[in-house]
Each structure stands twice: as structure tokens, then as C-alpha cells.
Design a protein around this motif. Structure first.
Motif, PDB file in Angstrom:
ATOM      1  N   ARG A  33      -3.024  -8.653  -5.515  1.00  0.00           N
ATOM      2  CA  ARG A  33      -3.820  -8.175  -4.377  1.00  0.00           C
ATOM      3  C   ARG A  33      -5.058  -7.428  -4.868  1.00  0.00           C
ATOM      4  N   ALA A  34      -4.878  -6.585  -5.882  1.00  0.00           N
ATOM      5  CA  ALA A  34      -5.998  -5.813  -6.418  1.00  0.00           C
ATOM      6  C   ALA A  34      -7.058  -6.739  -7.007  1.00  0.00           C
TER       7      ALA A  34
ATOM      8  N   ASP B 167       0.811  -1.218   0.000  1.00  0.00           N
ATOM      9  CA  ASP B 167       0.000   0.000   0.000  1.00  0.00           C
ATOM     10  C   ASP B 167       0.849   1.275   0.000  1.00  0.00           C
ATOM     11  N   ASP B 168       2.155   1.148   0.162  1.00  0.00           N
ATOM     12  CA  ASP B 168       3.059   2.294   0.188  1.00  0.00           C
ATOM     13  C   ASP B 168       3.402   2.732  -1.235  1.00  0.00           C
ATOM     14  N   PRO B 169       2.970   3.919  -1.657  1.00  0.00           N
ATOM     15  CA  PRO B 169       3.270   4.358  -3.021  1.00  0.00           C
ATOM     16  C   PRO B 169       4.763   4.573  -3.274  1.00  0.00           C
TER      17      PRO B 169
ATOM     18  N   VAL C  35      -9.487   0.397  -3.909  1.00  0.00           N
ATOM     19  CA  VAL C  35      -8.540  -0.696  -4.122  1.00  0.00           C
ATOM     20  C   VAL C  35      -7.208  -0.152  -4.650  1.00  0.00           C
ATOM     21  N   ALA C  36      -7.265   0.810  -5.550  1.00  0.00           N
ATOM     22  CA  ALA C  36      -6.032   1.406  -6.078  1.00  0.00           C
ATOM     23  C   ALA C  36      -5.189   1.983  -4.949  1.00  0.00           C
ATOM     24  N   GLU C  37      -5.814   2.730  -4.068  1.00  0.00           N
ATOM     25  CA  GLU C  37      -5.079   3.325  -2.950  1.00  0.00           C
ATOM     26  C   GLU C  37      -4.552   2.259  -1.998  1.00  0.00           C
ATOM     27  N   ALA C  38      -5.306   1.193  -1.792  1.00  0.00           N
ATOM     28  CA  ALA C  38      -4.859   0.109  -0.922  1.00  0.00           C
ATOM     29  C   ALA C  38      -3.687  -0.661  -1.523  1.00  0.00           C
ATOM     30  N   CYS C  39      -3.496  -0.509  -2.817  1.00  0.00           N
ATOM     31  CA  CYS C  39      -2.393  -1.189  -3.508  1.00  0.00           C
ATOM     32  C   CYS C  39      -1.256  -0.237  -3.871  1.00  0.00           C
TER      33      CYS C  39
END
Length: 93
Positions: free
Chosen positions: A51-52, A10-12, A69-73
């Protein structure tokens, strides 16, 4: 390093620089370590997309789920997330 990646998807800012700092390696050392797996960026993207896919497949359909989901990934831009998702999975999120 793979477990660290999985725990921090989740860390960009997850990438070779972060891995090098965390594990006390040079960036070149990180790139060499991931060469058999197709590279650092490809490994991180594959794991994020897995994961997504699981998250989207099990989520209740609702407005904004792709953004969540995008932000969680680790993707702050849903459009970029959609492009990567399509490229890796040949599916639209």
C-alpha cells in the motif's frame, strides 16, 4: 482475515491480538492460520508496504509525504516506516 487486514492497515494496533479478538480465535490459532503465509507480522508488513509503495509512487512529491503515507499505513514513527520499507522493498521511500 486477509480482507480485514487490508481494511485496517492504517490501525497501528493491528496484530495477532486484534485478529484473535475480532475472529474469536486464540492467538495460537491466528499464528497457525498465517503460518503458510510467513506469519502474521510478515503478512501485515508486506500488505502495508504494498500500500505504501502504491501511495508513494502515485503521490505528488511534497514535503512530509513520507510521514503522511507512514501514518496511513499504521506507522506512527516515520523512521521505523523507512527501515521497514527498505527491508521489504530494497528501496528508500
Amino acid at each position: 482475515m486477509h480482507r480485514y487486514i487490508d481494511a485496517n492497515l492504517d490501525d497501528p494496533n493491528l496484530g495477532p491480538t486484534r485478529l484473535a479478538a475480532t475472529f474469536g480465535l486464540s492467538r495460537a490459532g491466528v499464528f497457525r492460520a498465517f503460518e503458510p503465509f510467513g506469519g502474521v507480522a510478515n503478512t501485515i508488513a508486506r500488505r502495508r508496504m504494498a500500500r505504501a509503495y502504491r501511495a508513494l509512487a502515485t503521490a505528488e512529491p511534497r514535503r512530509g509525504i513520507v510521514r503522511v503515507v507512514a501514518e496511513a499505513c499504521g506507522y506512527s514513527d516515520p523512521a521505523h516506516f523507512c527501515r521497514v520499507f527498505r527491508r521489504h522493498l530494497d528501496l528508500s521511500p
